[in-house]
Design a protein around this motif. Structure first.
Motif, short mmCIF file in Angstrom:
data_model
loop_
_atom_site.label_atom_id
_atom_site.label_comp_id
_atom_site.label_asym_id
_atom_site.label_seq_id
_atom_site.Cartn_x
_atom_site.Cartn_y
_atom_site.Cartn_z
N ARG A 1 -11.23 9.17 9.02
CA ARG A 1 -12.22 10.23 9.23
C ARG A 1 -12.82 10.19 10.62
NH1 ARG A 1 -13.99 6.18 6.57
NH2 ARG A 1 -16.07 5.30 6.87
N LYS A 2 -12.83 9.03 11.28
CA LYS A 2 -13.38 8.90 12.63
C LYS A 2 -12.26 8.89 13.68
CE LYS A 2 -17.34 6.27 10.99
NZ LYS A 2 -17.96 4.95 10.95
N SER A 3 -11.20 8.14 13.40
CA SER A 3 -10.14 7.96 14.39
C SER A 3 -9.09 9.06 14.37
CB SER A 3 -9.43 6.62 14.15
OG SER A 3 -8.68 6.67 12.93
N GLY A 4 -8.89 9.69 13.21
CA GLY A 4 -7.81 10.66 13.08
C GLY A 4 -6.44 10.01 12.96
N GLU A 5 -6.41 8.69 12.89
CA GLU A 5 -5.16 7.93 12.80
C GLU A 5 -4.84 7.62 11.34
OE1 GLU A 5 -3.19 7.03 15.45
OE2 GLU A 5 -4.57 8.22 16.66
N PRO A 6 -3.54 7.42 11.01
CA PRO A 6 -3.19 7.03 9.63
C PRO A 6 -3.78 5.67 9.29
CG PRO A 6 -1.24 7.65 10.91
CD PRO A 6 -2.38 7.58 11.87
N ARG A 7 -4.30 5.55 8.09
CA ARG A 7 -4.88 4.31 7.58
C ARG A 7 -4.28 4.03 6.21
NH1 ARG A 7 -6.17 2.80 12.23
NH2 ARG A 7 -8.03 3.69 13.18
N SER A 8 -3.75 2.84 6.00
CA SER A 8 -3.09 2.50 4.74
C SER A 8 -3.89 1.47 3.95
CB SER A 8 -1.69 1.94 5.01
OG SER A 8 -0.90 2.93 5.62
N SER A 9 -3.91 1.66 2.64
CA SER A 9 -4.64 0.77 1.74
C SER A 9 -3.78 0.46 0.52
CB SER A 9 -5.93 1.42 1.25
OG SER A 9 -6.74 1.80 2.32
N PRO A 10 -3.52 -0.82 0.22
CA PRO A 10 -2.85 -1.15 -1.03
C PRO A 10 -3.85 -1.04 -2.18
CG PRO A 10 -3.24 -3.12 0.29
CD PRO A 10 -3.75 -1.97 1.08
N LEU A 11 -3.47 -0.33 -3.23
CA LEU A 11 -4.38 -0.09 -4.36
C LEU A 11 -3.66 -0.27 -5.69
CD1 LEU A 11 -5.95 3.24 -3.05
CD2 LEU A 11 -6.99 0.97 -2.95
N LEU A 12 -4.36 -0.83 -6.66
CA LEU A 12 -3.86 -0.86 -8.03
C LEU A 12 -3.93 0.55 -8.57
CD1 LEU A 12 -5.65 -4.06 -9.35
CD2 LEU A 12 -3.34 -3.87 -8.44
N TYR A 13 -3.03 0.88 -9.47
CA TYR A 13 -3.02 2.24 -10.00
C TYR A 13 -2.60 2.26 -11.47
CZ TYR A 13 2.09 2.32 -9.90
OH TYR A 13 3.40 2.06 -10.15
N LEU A 14 -2.86 3.41 -12.09
CA LEU A 14 -2.39 3.74 -13.44
C LEU A 14 -1.66 5.06 -13.34
CD1 LEU A 14 -5.66 3.31 -15.57
CD2 LEU A 14 -3.78 1.71 -15.43
N ARG A 15 -0.77 5.29 -14.28
CA ARG A 15 -0.14 6.61 -14.40
C ARG A 15 -0.92 7.40 -15.45
NH1 ARG A 15 4.63 7.15 -11.73
NH2 ARG A 15 5.58 5.21 -11.05
N HIS A 16 -1.14 8.67 -15.15
CA HIS A 16 -1.84 9.55 -16.08
C HIS A 16 -1.15 10.90 -16.03
CE1 HIS A 16 -5.17 11.10 -18.45
NE2 HIS A 16 -5.34 12.07 -17.57
N GLY A 17 -0.29 11.16 -16.99
CA GLY A 17 0.52 12.37 -16.96
C GLY A 17 1.39 12.37 -15.72
N GLU A 18 1.31 13.42 -14.94
CA GLU A 18 2.10 13.53 -13.71
C GLU A 18 1.39 12.90 -12.51
OE1 GLU A 18 5.26 14.93 -13.36
OE2 GLU A 18 5.19 14.85 -15.55
N SER A 19 0.20 12.39 -12.70
CA SER A 19 -0.60 11.87 -11.58
C SER A 19 -0.64 10.34 -11.58
CB SER A 19 -2.04 12.38 -11.68
OG SER A 19 -2.08 13.78 -11.58
N LEU A 20 -0.94 9.82 -10.41
CA LEU A 20 -1.26 8.41 -10.23
C LEU A 20 -2.77 8.33 -10.08
CD1 LEU A 20 1.47 7.67 -7.55
CD2 LEU A 20 1.59 7.11 -9.98
N VAL A 21 -3.38 7.31 -10.64
CA VAL A 21 -4.84 7.19 -10.61
C VAL A 21 -5.20 5.90 -9.88
CG1 VAL A 21 -6.95 7.10 -11.97
CG2 VAL A 21 -4.95 8.33 -12.85
N VAL A 22 -6.10 6.02 -8.89
CA VAL A 22 -6.58 4.87 -8.13
C VAL A 22 -8.09 4.78 -8.29
CG1 VAL A 22 -4.65 4.75 -6.50
CG2 VAL A 22 -6.61 6.22 -5.98
N PHE A 23 -8.61 3.57 -8.11
CA PHE A 23 -10.02 3.29 -8.37
C PHE A 23 -10.65 2.68 -7.12
CE2 PHE A 23 -7.48 3.13 -12.12
CZ PHE A 23 -8.22 3.81 -13.07
#
Length: 166
Positions: free
Chosen positions: A61-83
């Motif tokens: 949001r400040k740099s405009g550069e790509p930022r990557s984050s490893p996150l645990l997830y769940l599947r919910h229908g066609e979506s992936l859910v992150v917390f």
């Protein structure tokens, strides 16, 4: 599986996270090692000891550069859910603040990279998804108890289908 029992394959991470060293390692070191490992393996390998993990890339949001984050997830229908637990910190995670400003992201998972559209869970979805997450990830319940002054974001990531070209 019913109730709060922890699957046998998850017990090492819960034991590690319950120690002072383990908690600090998981919070401070693992994400920095996970980013390059997940990028190189295209989302196939992570240091989360067999837990489902994806790599979410947002626009800073400040740099405009790509930022990557490893996150645990769940599947919910066609979506992936992150917390956005951020290990129970009072601050919102940067990835969440980034998608609030620029609501587009990329997910790297199982050797594939694809664009997603993020959206916050509805109150009804929150209740169901948080219950599933606390059953699957024992530490989430502790994070929820520690968080003060903010609501933990629950974000659904829906794959953007490529436009069919004639």
């Amino acid at each position: 599986m019913t109730g709060p029992e922890i699957p046998r394959w998850r017990q090492p991470i819960d034991a590690l996270s319950s120690t002072r060293f383990g908690s600090a390692f998981l919070r401070r070191v693992a994400p920095h090692l996970d980013r390059p490992l997940m990028r190189l393996s295209r989302g196939r390998f992570a240091l989360t000891f067999g837990l489902p993990t994806l790599l979410l890339t947002t626009i800073g949001r400040k740099s405009g550069e790509p930022r990557s984050s490893p996150l645990l997830y769940l599947r919910h229908g066609e979506s992936l859910v992150v917390f956005g637990t951020r290990f129970g910190s009072p601050r919102q995670p940067d990835w969440y603040l980034n998608i609030q400003k620029t609501p587009e992201a990329t997910v790297t998972l199982d050797g594939e990279e694809f664009e997603v559209t993020p959206r916050d869970a509805t109150p009804e979805e929150r209740e169901e998804l948080w219950a599933r997450a606390t059953r699957m990830y024992g530490g989430f319940e502790k994070y929820g108890e520690r968080v003060v002054g903010r609501q933990i974001p629950i974000v659904l990531l829906t794959r953007v289908e490529p436009i069919a070209r004639p």
